[in-house]
Design an enzyme around this catalytic site. Structure first.
Site, short mmCIF file in Angstrom:
data_model
loop_
_atom_site.label_atom_id
_atom_site.label_comp_id
_atom_site.label_asym_id
_atom_site.label_seq_id
_atom_site.Cartn_x
_atom_site.Cartn_y
_atom_site.Cartn_z
NE ARG A 1 6.66 10.30 97.52
CZ ARG A 1 7.05 11.17 98.37
NH1 ARG A 1 7.12 12.58 97.97
NH2 ARG A 1 7.56 10.81 99.82
CE1 TYR B 1 -12.05 7.85 78.73
CE2 TYR B 1 -11.59 8.57 80.98
CZ TYR B 1 -11.46 7.66 79.97
OH TYR B 1 -11.24 6.34 80.37
CG ASP C 1 -7.63 14.92 77.37
OD1 ASP C 1 -6.87 14.38 76.31
OD2 ASP C 1 -8.39 14.48 77.94
CE LYS D 1 -7.01 5.69 76.61
NZ LYS D 1 -7.88 6.88 76.88
C1 LIG Z 1 -8.42 7.30 78.11
C2 LIG Z 1 -8.62 8.89 78.09
C3 LIG Z 1 -8.43 9.84 79.50
C4 LIG Z 1 -7.96 8.88 80.80
O1 LIG Z 1 -6.79 8.37 80.59
P1 LIG Z 1 -6.20 6.90 81.46
O2 LIG Z 1 -4.88 6.83 80.95
O3 LIG Z 1 -7.42 5.95 81.11
O4 LIG Z 1 -6.43 7.42 82.97
C5 LIG Z 1 -8.43 11.16 79.52
N1 LIG Z 1 -8.90 11.67 78.17
C6 LIG Z 1 -8.93 11.10 77.27
C7 LIG Z 1 -9.43 11.95 76.09
C8 LIG Z 1 -8.95 9.76 77.17
O5 LIG Z 1 -9.38 9.16 76.01
#
Ligand SMILES: *Cc1c(COP(=O)(O)O)cnc(C)c1O
Length: 399
Positions: free
Chosen positions: A60, A117, A189, A214
């Site tokens: 962890r 998001y 982000d 992504k």
């Molecule tokens: C998909 C996404 C998230 C969340 O990510 P997860 O892996 O689905 O939890 C956060 N910010 C952006 C810009 C995203 O496209």
């Protein structure tokens, strides 16, 4: 020069993100000389000497596989890894964002973009309403909204650029300057751009987060996230909370992610090239009333894109002139592209934000955000672009 000779830290830092991704952990196995780094699935580690805590004791708190991909991503983002900066791998992008928000105390203010998001919006509202911290959602592209918001002395500012699904850009350097002036931290982000196309740390950001689900992984088979911290102090803070709660990614997911990250550079550059061609094609078609893509000279933030990004990316959206009726005919007639949420994988996707990714917003908030019912979003994949253009042409002729 061999790997071992490349001792000079400056040499390593000067490598491009694509090279760092390709070389991370290669030929460093001291036991067998394995070229590919092994996967450490073990939950616990031996105390080889009484009273001396080993680097890893319980998973962890970390494991060597997570460390490997974390250091690779931190280096790709330009963090000073040798100076104590680093990254934490998390089980999802949402876990990464929640981890960063642990820098906030209950009276601290978080500034978030009003069009962030959907999951991020839900998380911040839910924790704000429980009193974990204060939060304002603002239009970060509006100078007057920024002036008013920064007058309230936020502790943390979240930036998400380009925005989803309309590809609006936020000026990271401007937000950083405003934040430094009032002692706030900035988290970017960087999911839509990846370290190949945008470097928030070079622009002064304190944290970078990714949904590694992504582009970073790129194969649509791992859910994950990461937090890159720019100082040893912030990294330690993140590490403490990660161990406390268990935000961390599983070792196997990190192993898969490293495999995906290896090819990030070629994937996103190829996907971007296709997106540019798709945007130009859509813009020239009568059935399309508007195309949102920062790589078009007609995009209002084209100049900012050229200054802030190394390219416009591989995401775009467009409006069908025939509205929602045309959408249904279009997606029925569309070959190759899969009608699905998510983005950044090797497979091309089409998404209808109003009934899919953004449906929870409700009609009013959708209208306010400029997301019409005739809007479609594309994540350009790695298929041959001529095949993609042909499929789009046939579907547009059917509306
Ligand atoms: C998909 C996404 C998230 C969340 O990510 P997860 O892996 O689905 O939890 C956060 N910010 C952006 C810009 C995203 O496209």
């Amino acid at each position: 020069m061999t790997e071992k000779d490349r001792k000079n830290r400056k040499d390593r830092e000067a490598l491009t993100p694509a090279t760092k991704a390709a070389r991370a952990g290669i030929a460093q196995d001291p036991v067998f000389g394995a070229v590919m780094p092994p996967l450490y699935q073990s939950t616990n580690y031996e105390f080889r000497q009484y009273g001396v805590v080993p680097r890893y004791d319980y998973a962890r708190g970390g494991n060597p596989t997570n460390t490997l991909v974390a250091e690779a991503i931190a280096a790709m983002e330009g963090a000073d890894v040798a100076g104590g900066a680093g990254a934490i791998m998390t089980a999802s992008g949402m876990a990464a964002l929640d981890l960063v928000f642990n820098v906030l105390d209950k009276d601290d203010l978080l500034l978030a973009p009003h069009d962030c998001y959907g999951g991020t919006y839900r998380l911040i509202r839910a924790k704000r309403d429980k009193g974990h911290y204060k939060a304002d959602f603002i239009d970060q592209t509006s100078k007057s909204a920024l002036d008013a918001a920064f007058a309230k002395k936020p502790k943390l500012v979240l930036v998400e650029t380009p925005s989803n699904p309309l590809m609006r850009l936020t000026d990271i350097a401007d937000i950083v300057a405003r934040a430094k002036a009032c002692g706030a931290l900035v988290v970017v982000d960087n999911t839509f751009m990846s370290p190949i196309l945008q470097s928030p740390i070079a622009l002064g950001a304190d944290f970078v987060v990714h949904s590694t689900t992504k582009y970073m992984n790129g194969h649509s088979d791992v859910v994950g996230g990461c937090v890159v911290s720019t100082t040893a102090e912030l990294q330690e803070h993140m590490r403490w909370w990660c161990n406390c709660i268990g935000y961390n990614a599983a070792a196997h997911e990190s192993h898969m992610l490293l495999r995906g990250v290896r090819t990030l550079g070629v994937r996103i550059m190829h996907q971007q090239k296709s997106a540019q061609k798709i945007a130009a094609f859509l813009q020239g078609h009568d059935a399309v009333s508007h195309v949102y893509y920062p790589g078009l000279e007609t995009h209002p933030d084209y100049a900012l894109m050229q200054r802030q990004q190394k390219g416009p990316g591989a995401m775009l959206s467009f409006e069908l002139a025939g509205g929602e009726q045309a959408v249904e005919a279009f997606v029925k007639a569309l070959d190759i592209f899969t009608l699905a949420e998510s983005l950044g994988g090797f497979e091309s996707l089409v998404c209808h934000p109003a009934t899919m990714t953004h449906r929870a917003m409700g009609p009013e908030a959708l209208a306010e955000a400029g997301v019409s019912r005739g809007l479609l979003r594309i994540s350009a994949g790695l298929e041959d672009v001529d095949d993609l253009l042909q499929a789009l042409g046939i579907a547009l002729d059917a509306v």
